[in-house]
Design a protein around this motif. Sequence first.
Motif, PDB file in Angstrom:
ATOM      1  N   VAL A  99     -11.140  26.149  51.594  1.00 56.34           N
ATOM      2  CA  VAL A  99     -11.671  26.011  52.944  1.00 56.34           C
ATOM      3  C   VAL A  99     -12.370  27.303  53.328  1.00 56.34           C
ATOM      4  O   VAL A  99     -11.965  28.400  52.911  1.00 56.34           O
ATOM      5  CB  VAL A  99     -10.565  25.683  53.973  1.00 56.34           C
ATOM      6  CG1 VAL A  99     -10.011  24.299  53.741  1.00 56.34           C
ATOM      7  CG2 VAL A  99      -9.455  26.725  53.948  1.00 56.34           C
ATOM      8  N   PHE A 100     -13.431  27.182  54.131  1.00 54.09           N
ATOM      9  CA  PHE A 100     -14.213  28.330  54.589  1.00 54.09           C
ATOM     10  C   PHE A 100     -14.015  28.477  56.094  1.00 54.09           C
ATOM     11  O   PHE A 100     -14.264  27.539  56.860  1.00 54.09           O
ATOM     12  CB  PHE A 100     -15.700  28.124  54.278  1.00 54.09           C
ATOM     13  CG  PHE A 100     -16.015  28.068  52.804  1.00 54.09           C
ATOM     14  CD1 PHE A 100     -16.481  29.187  52.137  1.00 54.09           C
ATOM     15  CD2 PHE A 100     -15.852  26.894  52.093  1.00 54.09           C
ATOM     16  CE1 PHE A 100     -16.777  29.142  50.783  1.00 54.09           C
ATOM     17  CE2 PHE A 100     -16.143  26.829  50.726  1.00 54.09           C
ATOM     18  CZ  PHE A 100     -16.599  27.962  50.087  1.00 54.09           C
ATOM     19  N   ILE A 101     -13.585  29.658  56.526  1.00 54.21           N
ATOM     20  CA  ILE A 101     -13.350  29.921  57.947  1.00 54.21           C
ATOM     21  C   ILE A 101     -13.974  31.261  58.299  1.00 54.21           C
ATOM     22  O   ILE A 101     -13.669  32.280  57.670  1.00 54.21           O
ATOM     23  CB  ILE A 101     -11.839  29.957  58.268  1.00 54.21           C
ATOM     24  CG1 ILE A 101     -11.146  28.675  57.811  1.00 54.21           C
ATOM     25  CG2 ILE A 101     -11.621  30.175  59.757  1.00 54.21           C
ATOM     26  CD1 ILE A 101      -9.630  28.729  57.926  1.00 54.21           C
ATOM     27  N   GLY A 102     -14.854  31.273  59.293  1.00 52.43           N
ATOM     28  CA  GLY A 102     -15.453  32.532  59.712  1.00 52.43           C
ATOM     29  C   GLY A 102     -16.697  32.329  60.563  1.00 52.43           C
ATOM     30  O   GLY A 102     -17.397  31.320  60.422  1.00 52.43           O
ATOM     31  N   GLU A 103     -16.953  33.287  61.434  1.00 54.05           N
ATOM     32  CA  GLU A 103     -18.154  33.299  62.270  1.00 54.05           C
ATOM     33  C   GLU A 103     -19.148  34.296  61.700  1.00 54.05           C
ATOM     34  O   GLU A 103     -18.771  35.389  61.272  1.00 54.05           O
ATOM     35  CB  GLU A 103     -17.797  33.681  63.707  1.00 54.05           C
ATOM     36  CG  GLU A 103     -19.001  33.817  64.619  1.00 54.05           C
ATOM     37  CD  GLU A 103     -18.644  34.355  65.991  1.00 54.05           C
ATOM     38  OE1 GLU A 103     -19.569  34.733  66.736  1.00 54.05           O
ATOM     39  OE2 GLU A 103     -17.439  34.407  66.312  1.00 54.05           O
ATOM     40  N   LEU A 104     -20.419  33.923  61.691  1.00 51.53           N
ATOM     41  CA  LEU A 104     -21.465  34.792  61.152  1.00 51.53           C
ATOM     42  C   LEU A 104     -22.246  35.453  62.279  1.00 51.53           C
ATOM     43  O   LEU A 104     -22.640  34.792  63.252  1.00 51.53           O
ATOM     44  CB  LEU A 104     -22.423  33.986  60.275  1.00 51.53           C
ATOM     45  CG  LEU A 104     -21.885  33.590  58.894  1.00 51.53           C
ATOM     46  CD1 LEU A 104     -22.851  32.646  58.204  1.00 51.53           C
ATOM     47  CD2 LEU A 104     -21.644  34.816  58.035  1.00 51.53           C
TER      48      LEU A 104
END
Length: 446
Positions: free
Chosen positions: A387-392
């Motif tokens: 899973v990918f979690i993060g704000e760019l």
Amino acid sequence: MAKSKILFECQSCGNQQRKWLGKCPECGSWDSFIELKAEQIKILKELEHANSKASEAICIDEVEIEKFSRISTQDDELDLVLGGGLVEGSLVLIGGSPGVGKSTLLLKIASNLANSGKKVLYVSAEESKTQIKLRANRLEANGSNLFLLTELCLENIIEELHKKDYSVLIIDSIQTLYSDKISSAAGSITQVREITFELMRLSKAYNISIFIIGHITKDGAIAGPRVLEHMVDVVLYFEGDATKEIRLLRGFKNRFGNISEVGIFEMGPKGLISAKNLANRFFTRGRATSGSALGVIMEGSRALVLEIQALVCESAYPKRSATGYERNRLDMLLALLERKLEIPLGHYDVFVNVSGGVKIGETAADLAVVAAIISSFKNRPLSKDSVFIGELSLNGEIRDVFHLDIRLKEAKMQKFKNAIIPSKPLEDIGLRYFVAKELSQVLEWM
């Protein structure tokens, strides 16, 4: 002889002017102003002065907190959105597109409340009693305390309301009712305002909980004046495609609770049912495919694992399209990929879709969207166990998101093994972590 006053009212938003205007300065609608008659102007003045009684100021230290009595609707998802249950004497407005399930849900809720001992009056101005009975049989929503009334006139509804000791009233729908006091047609701004005001007085005076179904416009807003939403205690909107099974009930106003919670329902043979076991319905397991990445978003207090799908293909006339994701943010992410990773997307079509009909309203899915786009562009499948979690950010940094631990616990519960995140969680949840601070690090991982 005194000159009669002339008043024009916009039929889209309720804005009032002393002269006719071609375009409404409030909502921008064209040819929406109509002239109000003397009787209608009189009603408007009565409504304006109804609550104009002077009140005495009181010291805040002397104010006693009023305790609200709540009734369980026997539906976990609806109780969650309402803030813990239906408050006695509250006025709840529910809107949504045609066919999304508003009447179906409220008929089932009416049956639940009737079976718990409450007397419920279900008023329909659009369907016959036979139609409602057929739906009730399908939903298994019958009960001796549930009463049906097919009526358009507000005064007749109030008369019936006084005959029995009703605890709950359901109106389907507010735009089809009319009051004898007003000469304008049903659904007009003046009619909707007057009827809602009367229902509000009824709910507070007799401690009756009232549900109102409201039609929505092509823009997705509830039809009628904005004052309609200000007068009620709770405003709920149904979201979702009528052709799909999943529906979301989202709160936009709640005087008795927060509006961060979202109810998830599934349309089945017996109507809308609470989504108790739908956590894995927004993504698919199986072999890894290019253009697909998994992210975790927060809907209220719950975490949902979503599949983000992307399709990138070469084109002479590049197009960008997003379903369930903000188009402006997609353009920003594409520009970021071209600038920081030198991925030439200027001559490619880019299509992004969020599976399950969910609309993403937060930035924590940025990393998953970018991963899906890169995966499609390079034709490189991503593991279904990650899973990918993060704000760019605009400079390519991957920033922390709130409730990271809750998101990772949901991923662990759904039996995922890897998580690409901006920082390590406070507690070890049992996943393999890949901490990435910059977008280029994610490209190395892929």
